[in-house]
Design an enzyme around this catalytic site. Structure first.
Site, short mmCIF file in Angstrom:
data_model
loop_
_atom_site.label_atom_id
_atom_site.label_comp_id
_atom_site.label_asym_id
_atom_site.label_seq_id
_atom_site.Cartn_x
_atom_site.Cartn_y
_atom_site.Cartn_z
N SER A 91 0.82 -1.21 0.00
CA SER A 91 0.00 0.00 0.00
C SER A 91 0.86 1.27 0.00
O SER A 91 2.04 1.24 0.34
CB SER A 91 -0.91 0.02 1.23
OG SER A 91 -1.56 -1.21 1.37
N1 SAH Z 1 -0.79 -4.96 4.13
C1 SAH Z 1 -0.07 -5.25 2.91
C2 SAH Z 1 -0.87 -4.84 1.71
C3 SAH Z 1 -1.23 -6.05 0.96
S1 SAH Z 1 -2.37 -5.92 -0.37
C4 SAH Z 1 1.31 -4.67 2.92
O1 SAH Z 1 1.66 -3.94 3.88
O2 SAH Z 1 2.11 -4.95 2.03
C5 SAH Z 1 -3.66 -6.95 0.25
C6 SAH Z 1 -3.34 -8.37 0.49
O3 SAH Z 1 -4.55 -9.00 0.91
C7 SAH Z 1 -2.86 -9.16 -0.73
O4 SAH Z 1 -1.61 -9.71 -0.46
C8 SAH Z 1 -3.94 -10.24 -0.92
O5 SAH Z 1 -3.42 -11.48 -1.35
C9 SAH Z 1 -4.51 -10.34 0.47
N2 SAH Z 1 -5.86 -10.90 0.54
C10 SAH Z 1 -6.91 -10.70 -0.28
N3 SAH Z 1 -7.98 -11.41 0.11
C11 SAH Z 1 -7.60 -12.09 1.23
C12 SAH Z 1 -8.26 -13.00 2.12
N4 SAH Z 1 -9.53 -13.37 1.94
N5 SAH Z 1 -7.55 -13.50 3.15
C13 SAH Z 1 -6.27 -13.16 3.35
N6 SAH Z 1 -5.59 -12.30 2.57
C14 SAH Z 1 -6.26 -11.77 1.51
#
Ligand code: SAH
Length: 215
Positions: free
Chosen positions: A62
């Site tokens: 993000s």
């Molecule tokens: N917090 C992260 C941002 C990641 S983007 C950072 O600091 O880098 C969002 C993430 O949510 C992605 O990696 C995606 O695979 C995950 N995601 C999406 N749906 C999900 C679910 N149902 N359970 C767990 N993770 C999920």
């Protein structure tokens, strides 16, 4: 002339302040966590820009100011047990680990879970645990939580997550009907129910059901 890493890090902190991150605990935690360790390959030299960047598995790390604003809205204290849904690179979890007592983070891509675990080990962040699972169901074994942060967008706050929030607890998450129009909201649980507050427009990758097929 290109800026040195130290100069870029100073500009990074300046950008956070100018975008409304005023909580000194959040700023200090973000200063401690080097975003450069969470962005690999092609985009590594853009790690200190205030922009989201691609990570493995077609996901994104993000935008730092959004990470800061969400963390600030979560109002984490050193007594809190926090759940993060969407580990991704592990960047948000690492920041939370400096603010909370304990952080549990769940992710549906195995490769992202192991990548994040490796960075947590390298940084000696012993109060963060990453787990492969569908985070829309939360983490029942560790519930209830003082704070919950979701870093992928659902249409609405998932019921199991609301159920795993303590009374007096806070959840911050993006919600929206489409990939382009989403709001960051804050949900506070009271004795009698849930209070919702809309904070700002955001854009996150979608919360997807089930484990990823590349696992
Ligand atoms: N917090 C992260 C941002 C990641 S983007 C950072 O600091 O880098 C969002 C993430 O949510 C992605 O990696 C995606 O695979 C995950 N995601 C999406 N749906 C999900 C679910 N149902 N359970 C767990 N993770 C999920």
């Amino acid at each position: 002339m290109t800026d040195t890493v130290a100069e870029r890090k100073m500009q990074f902190m300046y950008a956070l302040r100018s975008k409304g991150i005023t909580d000194t605990r959040v700023l200090t935690a973000m200063e401690k966590v080097d975003r450069g360790l969470f962005v690999k390959g092609l985009f590594a030299d853009r790690a200190y820009e205030d922009t989201p960047l691609p990570i493995a598995c077609g996901q994104t790390i993000s935008q730092p100011s959004v990470v800061g604003l969400m963390t600030q809205a979560l109002n984490v204290t050193s007594r809190d047990k926090v759940l993060e849904v969407g580990t991704g690179s592990g960047y948000q979890s690492a920041i939370l680990s400096h603010l909370a007592r304990r952080v549990y983070t769940v992710e549906r891509h195995r490769r992202l879970v192991s990548g994040a675990q490796k960075v947590f080990e390298d940084l000696d962040l012993t109060n963060v645990t990453a787990f492969l699972s569908d985070g829309s169901f939360g983490w029942p074994e560790q519930a209830p939580f003082d704070r919950i942060i979701v870093t992928a967008a659902a249409e609405d706050a998932p019921g199991p997550l609301l159920a795993q929030l303590k009374v007096g607890g806070i959840m911050v998450l993006p919600v929206g009907q489409s990939d382009t129009v989403q709001s960051m909201i804050r949900v506070v649980r009271s004795e009698s129910g849930f209070d919702y507050e809309e904070l700002r427009p955001v854009r996150f990758v979608p919360l997807v059901e089930g484990l990823a097929r590349d696992n």
